[in-house]
Design an enzyme around this catalytic site. Sequence first.
Site, PDB file in Angstrom:
ATOM      1  N   HIS A  11      77.983 106.037 -92.834  1.00 21.35           N
ATOM      2  CA  HIS A  11      79.106 106.798 -92.275  1.00 21.35           C
ATOM      3  C   HIS A  11      80.421 106.077 -92.516  1.00 21.35           C
ATOM      4  O   HIS A  11      80.460 104.983 -93.048  1.00 21.35           O
ATOM      5  CB  HIS A  11      78.878 107.124 -90.800  1.00 21.35           C
ATOM      6  CG  HIS A  11      78.867 105.941 -89.867  1.00 21.35           C
ATOM      7  ND1 HIS A  11      77.871 104.978 -89.907  1.00 21.35           N
ATOM      8  CD2 HIS A  11      79.710 105.576 -88.871  1.00 21.35           C
ATOM      9  CE1 HIS A  11      78.112 104.080 -88.961  1.00 21.35           C
ATOM     10  NE2 HIS A  11      79.230 104.409 -88.329  1.00 21.35           N
TER      11      HIS A  11
ATOM     12  N   HIS B   9      82.850 104.656 -90.764  1.00 16.86           N
ATOM     13  CA  HIS B   9      83.481 103.566 -90.012  1.00 16.86           C
ATOM     14  C   HIS B   9      83.554 102.292 -90.861  1.00 16.86           C
ATOM     15  O   HIS B   9      82.640 101.975 -91.629  1.00 16.86           O
ATOM     16  CB  HIS B   9      82.735 103.309 -88.698  1.00 16.86           C
ATOM     17  CG  HIS B   9      82.936 104.421 -87.705  1.00 16.86           C
ATOM     18  ND1 HIS B   9      82.015 104.728 -86.731  1.00 16.86           N
ATOM     19  CD2 HIS B   9      83.961 105.306 -87.554  1.00 16.86           C
ATOM     20  CE1 HIS B   9      82.466 105.757 -86.012  1.00 16.86           C
ATOM     21  NE2 HIS B   9      83.629 106.128 -86.501  1.00 16.86           N
TER      22      HIS B   9
ATOM     23  N   ASP C  14      83.225  99.178 -90.370  1.00 21.21           N
ATOM     24  CA  ASP C  14      82.189  98.138 -90.322  1.00 21.21           C
ATOM     25  C   ASP C  14      80.913  98.575 -91.053  1.00 21.21           C
ATOM     26  O   ASP C  14      79.917  97.849 -91.057  1.00 21.21           O
ATOM     27  CB  ASP C  14      81.890  97.704 -88.874  1.00 21.21           C
ATOM     28  CG  ASP C  14      81.393  98.842 -87.999  1.00 21.21           C
ATOM     29  OD1 ASP C  14      81.836  99.988 -88.194  1.00 21.21           O
ATOM     30  OD2 ASP C  14      80.548  98.585 -87.121  1.00 21.21           O
ATOM     31  N   HIS C  15      80.977  99.737 -91.709  1.00 24.52           N
ATOM     32  CA  HIS C  15      79.861 100.197 -92.549  1.00 24.52           C
ATOM     33  C   HIS C  15      80.278 100.416 -93.998  1.00 24.52           C
ATOM     34  O   HIS C  15      79.454 100.342 -94.897  1.00 24.52           O
ATOM     35  CB  HIS C  15      79.233 101.466 -91.962  1.00 24.52           C
ATOM     36  CG  HIS C  15      78.643 101.216 -90.615  1.00 24.52           C
ATOM     37  ND1 HIS C  15      77.301 100.967 -90.423  1.00 24.52           N
ATOM     38  CD2 HIS C  15      79.232 101.096 -89.388  1.00 24.52           C
ATOM     39  CE1 HIS C  15      77.095 100.716 -89.138  1.00 24.52           C
ATOM     40  NE2 HIS C  15      78.253 100.788 -88.486  1.00 24.52           N
TER      41      HIS C  15
ATOM     42  N   HIS D 276      77.845 111.067 -84.217  1.00 21.69           N
ATOM     43  CA  HIS D 276      78.634 109.828 -84.177  1.00 21.69           C
ATOM     44  C   HIS D 276      79.873 110.007 -85.067  1.00 21.69           C
ATOM     45  O   HIS D 276      80.989 109.710 -84.663  1.00 21.69           O
ATOM     46  CB  HIS D 276      77.756 108.672 -84.647  1.00 21.69           C
ATOM     47  CG  HIS D 276      78.427 107.334 -84.626  1.00 21.69           C
ATOM     48  ND1 HIS D 276      78.709 106.657 -83.466  1.00 21.69           N
ATOM     49  CD2 HIS D 276      78.876 106.541 -85.632  1.00 21.69           C
ATOM     50  CE1 HIS D 276      79.303 105.510 -83.754  1.00 21.69           C
ATOM     51  NE2 HIS D 276      79.413 105.414 -85.066  1.00 21.69           N
TER      52      HIS D 276
ATOM     53  N   ASP E 299      74.649 104.273 -87.348  1.00 19.50           N
ATOM     54  CA  ASP E 299      75.007 104.268 -85.926  1.00 19.50           C
ATOM     55  C   ASP E 299      74.545 105.542 -85.222  1.00 19.50           C
ATOM     56  O   ASP E 299      75.117 105.943 -84.216  1.00 19.50           O
ATOM     57  CB  ASP E 299      76.527 104.114 -85.752  1.00 19.50           C
ATOM     58  CG  ASP E 299      76.994 102.704 -86.060  1.00 19.50           C
ATOM     59  OD1 ASP E 299      76.155 101.855 -86.416  1.00 19.50           O
ATOM     60  OD2 ASP E 299      78.212 102.460 -85.966  1.00 19.50           O
TER      61      ASP E 299
ATOM     62  N   HIS F 248      73.208  98.144 -86.161  1.00 18.70           N
ATOM     63  CA  HIS F 248      73.673  97.059 -85.276  1.00 18.70           C
ATOM     64  C   HIS F 248      72.503  96.429 -84.523  1.00 18.70           C
ATOM     65  O   HIS F 248      71.537  97.113 -84.202  1.00 18.70           O
ATOM     66  CB  HIS F 248      74.675  97.578 -84.230  1.00 18.70           C
ATOM     67  CG  HIS F 248      76.000  97.972 -84.779  1.00 18.70           C
ATOM     68  ND1 HIS F 248      77.059  97.093 -84.888  1.00 18.70           N
ATOM     69  CD2 HIS F 248      76.447  99.163 -85.264  1.00 18.70           C
ATOM     70  CE1 HIS F 248      78.099  97.736 -85.395  1.00 18.70           C
ATOM     71  NE2 HIS F 248      77.761  98.994 -85.641  1.00 18.70           N
TER      72      HIS F 248
HETATM   73 ZN   LIG Z   1      80.031 103.772 -86.377  1.00 23.17          ZN
END
Ligand SMILES: [Zn+2]
Length: 269
Positions: A63, A65, A67-68, A121, A147, A185
Amino acid sequence: MIRKIMRIIPIKLFEDNYSYAVFVEGHNSYALVDPADLAGVKAFISGNPQLSSMNFTHVFTTHKHADHCGNNEQIAAEFPHVKIVGGASDGIPACNYSVQDQDVIVLDNGLRITALHTPCHTRGHILYYFEDYSSNDGTNRAVFTGDTIFIGGCGRFFEGNAEEMHAAMEKAKTLPTDTKVYCGHEYTESNLKWSAKVEHQNQAIQSKLEWAVAQRERGQPTVPSTIGEEMEINVFMRAQLLTGLLGVSDAVAAMARLREMKNSGQTLV
Ligand SMILES: [Zn+2]
């Protein structure tokens, strides 16, 4: 004949993110799931003799975001031949291979990947279901859940609602129960600590929590679990079974209630 087997190696990034390297024994290429810190991933690869001699061919982005997928542009610049796969409705940076629900990608190493669209999400969140057809024991399959599904938990509903998260969980439950679950995570311990105070009669949650605490004390990751295990320990996958406990009428209402409770740290005991 050498038996070819899918291998998955977690790569810890940032505070608690996981990227993953995926390859097949005897083949010369690897894919990365959510390699959001290119420097960290490169350091890991160069320290792994098996991976460092292979070709990097694909990125699977769960996705949008950062941090991905926050280093996708750098990856595209440095590795122009790499296919960067991502959900069509998520606006993934540097994506050059958009996927929608049920799209299938077959890699040269024999891995077959099915995209499962799980909006909630984010609008374009994708689970990637990997099947290894070179293995004939029928157990070599994995899903990368980003996530959307964590071990013992689920992601926040930033761009969706309880109905969509419930649908995402139901979709994941259609996968074979031995499918390994690799999430985005390391949240397992805190998810299960909370869950143990919600579905407090559930012995499987208690046992998994004790294992997760010990595993983290040893400095080890808690990935993977399996779909079958999540069906026992993940209260968000168990929404339908918890309507009575939560005092709500149906699974979607249970999902909504669970997410509200988790967001505010509320429990039942
Ligand atoms: Zn996320």
